[in-house]
Design an enzyme around this catalytic site. Structure first.
Site, PDB file in Angstrom:
ATOM      1  N   TYR A  38      -2.551  -3.958   4.267  1.00 57.48           N
ATOM      2  CA  TYR A  38      -2.552  -2.545   4.435  1.00 57.48           C
ATOM      3  C   TYR A  38      -2.690  -1.867   2.973  1.00 57.48           C
ATOM      4  O   TYR A  38      -2.162  -2.523   2.102  1.00 57.48           O
ATOM      5  CB  TYR A  38      -1.560  -1.817   5.006  1.00 57.48           C
ATOM      6  CG  TYR A  38      -0.226  -1.603   4.262  1.00 57.48           C
ATOM      7  CD1 TYR A  38       0.122  -0.906   3.520  1.00 57.48           C
ATOM      8  CD2 TYR A  38       0.931  -2.870   4.546  1.00 57.48           C
ATOM      9  CE1 TYR A  38       1.354  -0.930   2.400  1.00 57.48           C
ATOM     10  CE2 TYR A  38       1.846  -2.873   3.658  1.00 57.48           C
ATOM     11  CZ  TYR A  38       2.250  -1.771   2.847  1.00 57.48           C
ATOM     12  OH  TYR A  38       3.622  -1.976   2.160  1.00 57.48           O
ATOM     13  N   PHE A  79       0.285   4.381  -3.185  1.00 55.69           N
ATOM     14  CA  PHE A  79       1.783   4.353  -3.484  1.00 55.69           C
ATOM     15  C   PHE A  79       2.345   2.787  -3.087  1.00 55.69           C
ATOM     16  O   PHE A  79       3.309   2.324  -3.521  1.00 55.69           O
ATOM     17  CB  PHE A  79       2.580   5.212  -2.851  1.00 55.69           C
ATOM     18  CG  PHE A  79       2.782   5.063  -1.349  1.00 55.69           C
ATOM     19  CD1 PHE A  79       3.408   4.193  -0.333  1.00 55.69           C
ATOM     20  CD2 PHE A  79       1.559   5.988  -0.390  1.00 55.69           C
ATOM     21  CE1 PHE A  79       3.034   4.140   0.850  1.00 55.69           C
ATOM     22  CE2 PHE A  79       1.597   5.887   0.865  1.00 55.69           C
ATOM     23  CZ  PHE A  79       2.468   4.982   1.647  1.00 55.69           C
ATOM     24  N   ASP A  80       1.568   2.144  -2.405  1.00 59.48           N
ATOM     25  CA  ASP A  80       1.894   0.687  -2.070  1.00 59.48           C
ATOM     26  C   ASP A  80       0.695  -0.095  -1.244  1.00 59.48           C
ATOM     27  O   ASP A  80      -0.279   0.525  -0.681  1.00 59.48           O
ATOM     28  CB  ASP A  80       3.075   0.541  -1.119  1.00 59.48           C
ATOM     29  CG  ASP A  80       3.713  -0.813  -0.946  1.00 59.48           C
ATOM     30  OD1 ASP A  80       3.538  -1.602  -1.388  1.00 59.48           O
ATOM     31  OD2 ASP A  80       4.441  -0.965   0.365  1.00 59.48           O
ATOM     32  N   ILE A  97       8.953   1.734   9.480  1.00 56.61           N
ATOM     33  CA  ILE A  97       8.931   3.419   9.911  1.00 56.61           C
ATOM     34  C   ILE A  97       8.107   3.601  11.172  1.00 56.61           C
ATOM     35  O   ILE A  97       7.555   3.062  11.455  1.00 56.61           O
ATOM     36  CB  ILE A  97       8.331   4.013   8.665  1.00 56.61           C
ATOM     37  CG1 ILE A  97       6.910   3.704   8.630  1.00 56.61           C
ATOM     38  CG2 ILE A  97       9.086   3.960   7.631  1.00 56.61           C
ATOM     39  CD1 ILE A  97       6.131   4.623   7.532  1.00 56.61           C
ATOM     40  N   PHE A 139      -2.306   5.491   5.638  1.00 59.94           N
ATOM     41  CA  PHE A 139      -2.371   3.942   5.780  1.00 59.94           C
ATOM     42  C   PHE A 139      -3.869   3.409   6.447  1.00 59.94           C
ATOM     43  O   PHE A 139      -4.273   3.807   7.209  1.00 59.94           O
ATOM     44  CB  PHE A 139      -1.193   3.346   6.649  1.00 59.94           C
ATOM     45  CG  PHE A 139      -0.053   3.372   6.288  1.00 59.94           C
ATOM     46  CD1 PHE A 139       0.521   2.604   5.406  1.00 59.94           C
ATOM     47  CD2 PHE A 139       0.925   4.385   6.613  1.00 59.94           C
ATOM     48  CE1 PHE A 139       1.940   2.781   4.814  1.00 59.94           C
ATOM     49  CE2 PHE A 139       2.220   4.741   6.176  1.00 59.94           C
ATOM     50  CZ  PHE A 139       2.612   3.806   5.333  1.00 59.94           C
TER      51      PHE A 139
END
Length: 557
Positions: free
Chosen positions: A45, A55-56, A75, A118
């Site tokens: 992802y 952010f990731d 989450i 995402f």
């Protein structure tokens, strides 16, 4: 809905999201399974904010994310957004704050009340209750035996992850993967997946991680917790306890004799591997393979496989590698540990001790006079190989064959077969090569060939002893020279000599060596007596052969 979330001028701002927004922007055509609550999944992802700031990313870490979906370990928004995905499916997920990190966020990474975006691709799905998935892609019609535990197998494979990413292939190495089954040399899933396969069968085997490399994976090519997909072609297999397997394809109704150790066999063959690959053929060389059996001249499996064959038999001989070329193989056509299949056609066989085999087909009644060595015979014959291949026939010529028996004018086996025959008698003769044309053969006759003759004796003439051209039935005349010298001029020319001999024959006082050309025999007799070759015989030159032989005896004494 997504357009509304991102803001579209015509629709205005719809307000905060209540649930995850899912955009399935790529769905594979084939979806064998969808991720469900409790499934273990692997995925990649990228995570960004609304403004596109990242952010990731699992890609940046160089490792996929693995975990269980729908049980609260992710989450909530991701837990919901991943359910129902197929392997290789791609989704855009928009996760509102209350389904993400809420009003707290993640210090230094995700601010409070952040909506998360995402981009996800699903790579693997499995469940602890999964079993091995085996799909037979193709299977040969003929399957006499299937793989069992402790068998040694040779197979080709392509190995991929569940998303199709290749990690290994035997084809790229140019050789099969060779190993024992059920002895712990393979991963458990492959040990199970190979069972029951036929040689030549193709299978797709999907192996869950707990039957493969599990949590550790394997090197850099197989990630932890990866399902594996193998496309397998079983080339061959055997068991170390196997012997030679025989299949009798065609056995002649009449089989008077079967080959045993020490026999010399001539046979044609096609040699293939178990997958049908041809590695050798005597037919391609247009000549038989000739050898003794049971004496170690050929591989042990063929030595055993040719025992008991009949002439004309067609037999399939399946030979395990420990009775063939073993782990090393032979040349570039027979791999190591290969099972060999020989389709054999027996042309003939014999033993070096064999005599001529004589079968009397017809013998006239009242047969009192039979042939002996030195007799002159006329006969018809047909000559063939034992497989029926026609070689020669006297019927192709105007006259029967003529020969003096015992004069080394025909092969020894035929000479023997013509002895003790009556005129009109018919025989079948089987002549082994050591009494025929031997290892070298002759024009039109293969080396080491057993010959079959059908012979019929047309006529016979009594012969004369070896070295003689003429013999008297009684004592020769006491004054032989005077009787030969018909004009009493003291010399015997060829004409007088010929007239005298013909008179003796006509009156039954003697006989010539049988021949198709009596004149030549008489001419040879004259030449032998005309010792100075002046065209006439003198009293000093005329000598009977019996007198010459007696003189030689005295000389030796």
């Amino acid at each position: 809905l997504l357009l509304g979330v991102l803001g579209a001028p015509a629709l205005g701002d719809p307000g905060p999201l209540e649930d995850v927004v899912i955009d399935r922007y790529y769905i594979p055509k084939i979806c064998l399974r969808e991720a469900q609550m409790g499934d273990f999944i692997r995925y990649h992802y990228n995570g960004t904010f609304k403004d596109g700031k990242k952010f990731d990313s699992s890609y940046d870490r160089g490792a996929t994310v693995a975990g269980v979906v729908g049980v609260g370990r992710l989450i909530t928004g991701m837990d919901r957004g991943l359910q129902g995905m197929c392997v290789n499916e791609r989704r855009h997920l928009i996760v509102p704050p209350h389904l993400g990190y809420g009003s707290i966020g993640v210090a230094g990474l995700i601010p409070p009340d952040a909506t998360l975006y995402f981009d996800v691709v699903m790579l693997d799905i499995w469940n602890k209750n999964d079993k091995l998935q085996i799909t037979t892609l193709s299977k040969p019609q003929r399957c006499n035996r299937t793989v069992e535990n402790s068998d040694f197998v040779r197979y080709h494979y392509n190995g991929t992850l569940l998303d199709g990413t290749p990690f290994d292939s035997s084809y790229s190495k140019g050789s099969t993967y060779d190993t024992y089954v059920g002895t712990g040399w393979l991963i458990k899933g492959m040990d199970q997946g190979l069972l029951g396969m036929c040689a030549g069968e193709k299978r797709s085997i999907i192996i869950p991680p707990f039957l493969a490399y599990g949590e550790k994976g394997y090197g850099t090519v197989i990630p932890p917790q990866a399902s594996l997909v193998f496309s397998v072609l079983l080339v061959d297999f055997h068991n170390p306890k196997d012997g030679v397997f025989l299949e009798h394809l065609e056995v002649p109704e009449s089989c008077k004799r079967r080959a045993v150790t020490g026999d010399f066999v001539r046979y044609h063959y096609n040699g293939t591997l178990m997958d049908g690959t041809l590695f050798d053929s005597s037919y391609s060389r247009n000549e038989t393979y000739n050898t003794y059996i049971g004496k170690g001249y050929i591989i042990p499996g063929m030595d055993q496989g040719l025992q008991g064959v009949c002439i004309g038999e067609q037999r399939r001989v399946v030979i395990p590698p420990h009775l063939a070329y073993g782990e090393n193989g032979a040349g570039d056509k027979i791999p190591g540990s290969a099972v060999l299949i020989f389709d054999v056609h027996i042309i003939d066989f014999h033993n070096p001790e064999d005599p001529v085999e004589i079968e009397t087909v017809f013998r006239p009644e009242g047969c009192n006079v039979t042939t002996r060595n030195r007799d002159f015979v006329r006969y018809h014959y047909n000559c063939s190989l034992l497989d029926g291949t026609r070689l020669f026939s006297s019927h192709d010529y105007e006259k029967p064959q003529e020969v003096t028996l015992g004069a080394n004018k025909v092969i020894e086996g035929l000479n023997s077969g013509l002895l003790d025959m009556c005129a009109g008698e018919r025989r079948v003769l089987i002549v082994p090569p050591h009494l025929g044309h031997g290892e070298s053969g002759a024009r039109g006759v293969p080396g080491s060939a057993v010959l079959r003759f059908e012979v019929e004796l047309i006529s016979m003439e009594e012969g004369v002893p070896e070295g003689y051209l003429f013999i008297w039935h009684g004592e020769p005349p006491a004054n032989l020279y005077e009787q030969m010298d018909l004009n009493k001029d003291g010399g015997i020319p060829a004409e007088e000599f010929s007239t005298f001999i013909k008179t003796q024959v006509a009156e039954g006082k003697g006989r010539l060596m049988p021949s198709s050309d009596p004149e030549k025999v008489i001419a040879d007799m004259f030449r032998n007596q005309d010792r100075n070759q002046d065209g006439k015989i003198t009293p000093d030159e005329l000598k009977l052969k019996s007198d010459e032989d007696q003189e030689k005896i005295h000389e030796e004494l």
